[in-house]
Structure formats: C-alpha cells, structure tokens
Design a protein around this motif. Structure first.
Motif, short mmCIF file in Angstrom:
data_model
loop_
_atom_site.label_atom_id
_atom_site.label_comp_id
_atom_site.label_asym_id
_atom_site.label_seq_id
_atom_site.Cartn_x
_atom_site.Cartn_y
_atom_site.Cartn_z
N ASN A 1 -1.71 13.64 14.26
CA ASN A 1 -1.25 14.79 13.47
C ASN A 1 -1.46 14.57 11.97
OD1 ASN A 1 -0.32 16.08 15.86
ND2 ASN A 1 1.60 14.93 15.74
N GLY A 2 -2.45 13.71 11.66
CA GLY A 2 -2.77 13.46 10.26
C GLY A 2 -1.88 12.45 9.58
N HIS A 3 -0.80 12.00 10.23
CA HIS A 3 0.13 11.07 9.60
C HIS A 3 -0.37 9.63 9.73
CE1 HIS A 3 3.10 14.45 10.25
NE2 HIS A 3 3.16 14.20 8.94
N LEU A 4 -0.18 8.87 8.68
CA LEU A 4 -0.62 7.48 8.64
C LEU A 4 0.50 6.58 9.17
CD1 LEU A 4 -2.31 7.42 5.12
CD2 LEU A 4 -3.31 8.00 7.34
N GLU A 5 0.14 5.72 10.12
CA GLU A 5 1.13 4.83 10.75
C GLU A 5 0.65 3.40 10.67
OE1 GLU A 5 3.27 4.06 15.10
OE2 GLU A 5 2.06 5.87 14.76
N LEU A 6 1.54 2.53 10.25
CA LEU A 6 1.22 1.11 10.12
C LEU A 6 1.27 0.41 11.47
CD1 LEU A 6 3.47 0.36 7.03
CD2 LEU A 6 0.98 0.24 7.02
N SER A 7 0.34 -0.51 11.69
CA SER A 7 0.44 -1.43 12.82
C SER A 7 1.40 -2.55 12.43
CB SER A 7 -0.93 -2.01 13.15
OG SER A 7 -1.39 -2.81 12.06
N ASP A 8 1.74 -3.41 13.38
CA ASP A 8 2.60 -4.55 13.03
C ASP A 8 1.92 -5.42 11.98
OD1 ASP A 8 4.54 -3.71 14.81
OD2 ASP A 8 3.85 -5.01 16.46
N LYS A 9 0.62 -5.61 12.13
CA LYS A 9 -0.15 -6.37 11.15
C LYS A 9 -0.10 -5.68 9.79
CE LYS A 9 -4.91 -7.92 10.28
NZ LYS A 9 -6.30 -7.94 10.82
N GLY A 10 -0.20 -4.36 9.79
CA GLY A 10 -0.16 -3.61 8.55
C GLY A 10 1.19 -3.69 7.86
N LYS A 11 2.27 -3.74 8.65
CA LYS A 11 3.60 -3.85 8.05
C LYS A 11 3.76 -5.19 7.33
CE LYS A 11 5.74 -0.82 11.47
NZ LYS A 11 6.60 -0.72 12.68
N LEU A 12 3.27 -6.24 7.94
CA LEU A 12 3.36 -7.55 7.29
C LEU A 12 2.53 -7.59 6.00
CD1 LEU A 12 3.11 -9.92 10.39
CD2 LEU A 12 5.13 -9.50 8.99
N GLU A 13 1.32 -7.07 6.07
CA GLU A 13 0.45 -7.08 4.89
C GLU A 13 1.00 -6.14 3.82
OE1 GLU A 13 -2.81 -8.41 2.66
OE2 GLU A 13 -1.96 -9.12 4.56
N GLY A 14 1.51 -4.99 4.23
CA GLY A 14 2.09 -4.06 3.27
C GLY A 14 3.29 -4.65 2.56
N MET A 15 4.11 -5.41 3.31
CA MET A 15 5.27 -6.07 2.71
C MET A 15 4.83 -7.06 1.65
SD MET A 15 8.31 -8.24 4.60
CE MET A 15 7.13 -9.41 5.30
N GLU A 16 3.76 -7.81 1.93
CA GLU A 16 3.25 -8.78 0.95
C GLU A 16 2.70 -8.08 -0.28
OE1 GLU A 16 0.52 -11.54 2.61
OE2 GLU A 16 1.92 -12.30 4.11
N CYS A 17 2.00 -6.98 -0.08
CA CYS A 17 1.45 -6.23 -1.22
C CYS A 17 2.57 -5.71 -2.11
CB CYS A 17 0.59 -5.06 -0.72
SG CYS A 17 -0.96 -5.54 0.08
N LEU A 18 3.60 -5.13 -1.49
CA LEU A 18 4.71 -4.58 -2.27
C LEU A 18 5.46 -5.69 -2.99
CD1 LEU A 18 6.40 -2.13 -3.06
CD2 LEU A 18 7.77 -2.49 -0.99
N ALA A 19 5.65 -6.84 -2.33
CA ALA A 19 6.36 -7.96 -2.96
C ALA A 19 5.60 -8.45 -4.19
CB ALA A 19 6.55 -9.09 -1.96
N ARG A 20 4.28 -8.58 -4.08
CA ARG A 20 3.48 -9.01 -5.24
C ARG A 20 3.66 -8.04 -6.39
NH1 ARG A 20 -0.83 -9.92 -1.58
NH2 ARG A 20 -1.88 -8.05 -2.34
N HIS A 21 3.55 -6.75 -6.07
CA HIS A 21 3.63 -5.72 -7.11
C HIS A 21 4.98 -5.76 -7.82
CE1 HIS A 21 2.63 -1.83 -8.96
NE2 HIS A 21 3.93 -1.57 -8.82
N GLU A 22 6.06 -5.85 -7.06
CA GLU A 22 7.38 -5.79 -7.67
C GLU A 22 7.71 -7.07 -8.44
OE1 GLU A 22 10.15 -4.60 -4.63
OE2 GLU A 22 9.55 -2.49 -4.84
#
Length: 244
Positions: free
Chosen positions: A71-92
């Motif tokens: 339905n056009g919505h973007l959904e993270l995989s488990d791998k994506g959640k881990l990588e996204g968490m690392e990206c956000l942590a670096r940024h903050e």
C-alpha cells in the motif's frame, strides 16, 4: 538529511550511500513514533523527486533493510531496524557533540552531524560517546604538532594531572604530582611552545627523567620544557622519576 545541506552558504551534494542511510534513519525514526510513510511523502519532506526516492527504496529493499512496500508504506526488516537504530544514534550523538563544544543551535548542529555521520569511524564515534558521558577521558599526545595552531601568542594558565602511564581504568596520580603546583603555564610563541611547572614551596623532586622510545633521558631544566613533544606528553601522561 536530504540531498543537499544548506550550511555556511555552500550546497553539498550527497552521495548515493548517504541518501540511503538518511532514508533508513528517517523510516526508523517514524517507526519509533508509530508512524508509517510512503516514498512520495519522504520525497516531499527532503526535497527530492519521487523518482529518486523510489530508487532509494528499491536499493534498500534489495539490501534487505526494507520490506517490499505494501500500500505504498515503507516497512523496516529486522535488519533494517538494527541499522536504522545505529544511523539515528550516530546522528543524535554527533548533534549533541557539536552543540556541546561549539554552542551552535540545534539546526546547525544537525546539519553538520548529517554530513559527518556517514564517514566517522567507529573509534571516532566511540570517543565522542565517551566524551558526552564522562568528559575528556583520553590521553592526548601532540607529537610533531605546533601548539601555535591552537593558541595565540601568550601565556595560558591551566590545571593538569600527572598520572601513572602503566595504571589505567582507573587512573592513578603519580607520586610526584603531590610535590607540584596543580596548575601549569602554557607559554606559546611562533617559534617555541613550552609548559612551565612549579614545585610547591620547600619541595624538590630532584632530577626529572623522561622516556622517549626505549631510552630514558634526563632533562637539563626540570620545570621548563621547551620541546613540544616532551612538554605535552609529560604533563598529560608521562611519569616523572625522582633520582635518589
């Protein structure tokens, strides 16, 4: 985040990998807030075309960070959640660091963090994390560095500690530290940098030795250190030895 950063009146075009990390970080941030977005919504948010956003999504799906959109919505995989968490942590962490050391406002700090976060090494990020939590906890050696690049001409009083180099975590003050005034004067000139150490009244530490490479050497002048390397290294983490 986004394709370009407006910072100091310079447009800096981001590389493909940076854009992918920015998208992953954004989707992760939205997921943490219980929200879902589409690639078109993301494109409008960061001012890129829908075609570019769709290409980033396809790449992240192929790499296993995003699931196939429903339905056009973007959904993270488990791998994506881990990588996204690392990206956000670096940024903050970088945003906090820039605010802490420069006093810049949050928007400016985020702009700088958004660029640096893609290239900083794990060791560099860990050092910043320790700085944010505990203050300046690492020894610094200014071997072959000119302190004139850090200071103007003049004399600068500062506190210092003299520690046992072999004993760390926790650190232990060297016995000689108790015989010295717990402040030093940094004397800076274009041609010469030195630290001036002073003993307490009626105290003497005798001869002062230092170790460079594998050789022990004695200083001709116990308290006026003219060489940049010796000055800073000894003040920060070399042990003084009293000759009996």
């Amino acid at each position: 985040m986004g394709r370009k950063i407006e910072n100091r009146n310079i447009d800096v075009t981001k590389a493909r990998g940076e854009l992918e990390e920015d998208l992953l970080e954004y989707v992760y941030r939205m997921w943490r807030q219980g929200r879902q977005i589409t690639s078109k919504e993301y494109a409008r948010e960061v001012n890129i075309t829908g075609y570019e956003a769709a290409g980033l999504v396809r790449s992240l799906v192929k790499k296993g960070f995003l699931c196939e959109p429903e339905n056009g919505h973007l959904e993270l995989s488990d791998k994506g959640k881990l990588e996204g968490m690392e990206c956000l942590a670096r940024h903050e962490k970088l945003t906090q660091f820039f605010q802490m050391v420069s006093g810049m406002d949050q928007q400016r700090a985020q702009e700088d963090a958004c660029r640096v976060e893609h290239y900083i090494s794990p060791e560099g990020l860990k050092g910043i994390e320790n700085f944010l939590q505990y203050g300046d906890v690492y020894d610094r050696v200014y071997d072959d560095m000119d302190l004139y690049t850090f200071y103007e001409d003049g004399e600068f009083p500062m506190a210092f500690g003299l520690y046992e180099p072999e004993r760390r975590n926790p650190r232990f003050l060297a016995p000689e530290y108790g015989k010295l005034e717990h402040s030093v004067i940094l004397r800076v000139k274009k041609s010469q940098n030195c630290f001036l150490l002073r003993t307490k009244k009626d105290e003497s530490i005798g001869y002062v030795w230092y170790r460079r490479d594998d050789e022990w050497m004695i200083l001709k002048d116990n308290f006026l250190f003219m060489k940049r390397y010796l000055a800073v290294t000894m003040v920060q983490h070399q042990k003084f030895i009293e000759k009996i």
